[in-house]
Design an enzyme around this catalytic site. Structure first.
Site, PDB file in Angstrom:
ATOM      1  CB  VAL A  45      -0.962  -0.030   1.204  1.00  0.00           C
ATOM      2  CG1 VAL A  45      -1.929   1.369   1.182  1.00  0.00           C
ATOM      3  CG2 VAL A  45      -1.765  -1.312   1.165  1.00  0.00           C
ATOM      4  CG  ASP A  46       1.840   5.259  -2.405  1.00  0.00           C
ATOM      5  OD1 ASP A  46       3.021   5.285  -1.986  1.00  0.00           O
ATOM      6  OD2 ASP A  46       1.160   6.223  -3.176  1.00  0.00           O
ATOM      7  CE  LYS A  47       2.054   9.699  -0.914  1.00  0.00           C
ATOM      8  NZ  LYS A  47       1.413  11.168  -1.426  1.00  0.00           N
TER       9      LYS A  47
END
Length: 395
Positions: A303-305
């Site tokens: 998952v990004d960020k």
């Protein structure tokens, strides 16, 4: 033909007549494509398959020779098709309802009035007000104020870029700090994010499920093989053995049906439906049944960020004082809130809890930035800073 206005009155915006003219000429911000397939597309994709074509030909032959008792395989085929149609229509209805609930809104100025409209109702040259947290839904030009934008969804870089009067805002980016008025210069299919969407859809591959791909390959291979096999078997019985036409067709089709794995198809559909029902009990919406197989193959989720999926709304419950001067703290907070605009959710929550009828006007205001993690107001002999402790107390 409407030409793009080079300048729009930042206090008046477009008139209602100008908005109507732009809508009439197609200069509105309608989405480039529907968020989900239509009911017609769903039915066509499930009915018009190579798998169903083979059984349609077999059914026609059995009806011609009036061997209706041999059509017992039809319920399996119909059930398999209906399962796919019903599941996809059910998912479509749920997705459409969610789309309506979460439909983005735009704050526009028209004929001197501040209005809130659906994003798809905005038009070319509309004057929109952008605040922190707003996603930029169409390409625009800053005409008043300044903001910080995050273009990570477009460029992949999470740097905050300051935009002043005359700077271009690309659709797909979002505002992280500040407030501005912007004029829409490219809307609908002409907007940057719409062009990216069309390119992504053009490059989209076909069937993603490996299991269904394998089943389709089996059926197609069998479909090619059974044609010459069926002709040979029919010719042998009808011409050589002199068996009646009805018996020759029925016996040939009986042999052919045994070669087609229709039960395997039904079993795969039932397994997918059971999986969808189990996910539904956990409040998981499945858009396409075939994604169950993809989910089963996942062992790592990147998952990004932060991957936050909660709603970005806050509420102030209480304040803990580190000094006995409660009135001084409340007055200072009131002066601070009075000078800072609602440019982030923290400030909105504070304004709902602590307000002053009058406040001291600050000399300079620094809006909140996710880069510095703070905001500040400078007065004649003092300055107030509000933000994360590890950043405020660092120096």
């Amino acid at each position: 033909m409407i030409k793009n206005q080079l300048k729009v009155d930042i206090h008046q915006g477009l008139t209602f007549q100008e908005v109507s003219e732009r809508k009439h000429h197609g200069y509105d911000n309608r989405p480039v494509d529907s968020a989900s397939k239509s009911v017609k597309d769903i039915i066509q994709s499930n009915v018009f398959t190579y798998f169903n074509l083979i059984f349609l030909m077999i059914t026609i032959l059995l009806i011609i020779v009036r061997s209706y008792q041999s059509l017992t395989f039809l319920p399996v085929i119909i059930t398999n098709t209906l399962v796919g149609i019903i599941q996809e229509i059910r998912s479509k209805k749920t997705l459409d309802q969610l789309s309506v609930l979460n439909e983005p809104k735009a704050h526009v100025i028209r004929q001197g009035q501040n209005m809130t409209v659906d994003v798809k109702e905005t038009v070319l040259d509309d004057l929109v007000v952008l605040n922190a947290g707003n996603q930029i839904f169409a390409d625009a030009l800053v005409v008043d104020g300044s903001i910080y934008v995050n273009e990570s969804l477009i460029t992949g870089e999470s740097d905050e870029i300051e935009k002043h009067i005359g700077d271009t805002l690309l659709s797909g980016s979002f505002v992280v700090a500040g407030t501005c008025k912007a004029q829409l210069v490219r809307v609908g299919k002409e907007a940057y994010i719409s062009k990216l969407t069309l390119e992504a859809k053009a490059m989209k591959s076909g069937e993603s499920s490996k299991m269904i791909q394998a089943l389709n390959r089996i059926v197609k291979a069998v479909g090619v093989i059974i044609i010459p096999v069926g002709v040979i078997m029919f010719s042998q019985q009808y011409f050589l053995q002199k068996i009646s036409l009805q018996e020759s067709v029925v016996s040939t089709i009986a042999a052919i049906i045994g070669m087609i794995p229709e039960g395997l198809y039904l079993l795969a559909s039932v397994a997918l439906v059971v999986s969808v029902l189990r996910l539904a009990k956990q409040k998981v919406l499945v858009h396409d049944m075939k994604c169950i197989e993809t989910l089963a193959r996942v062992d790592t989720l990147c998952v990004d960020k932060t991957g936050t999926i909660t709603e970005n709304k806050m509420r102030v419950e209480d304040m803990i004082y580190l000094t006995e001067k409660h009135e001084y703290v409340l007055k200072a907070l009131g002066n601070f809130i009075g000078n800072i605009e609602n440019d982030n959710d923290t400030m909105v929550a504070l304004r709902q809890k602590y307000t002053l009828s009058s406040f001291e006007k600050g000399k300079k205001v620094f809006p909140f930035s996710s880069k510095t993690k703070l905001s500040a107001v400078c007065f004649e002999k003092k300055s107030y800073v509000l933000g994360a402790p590890e950043f405020v107390l660092k120096e």
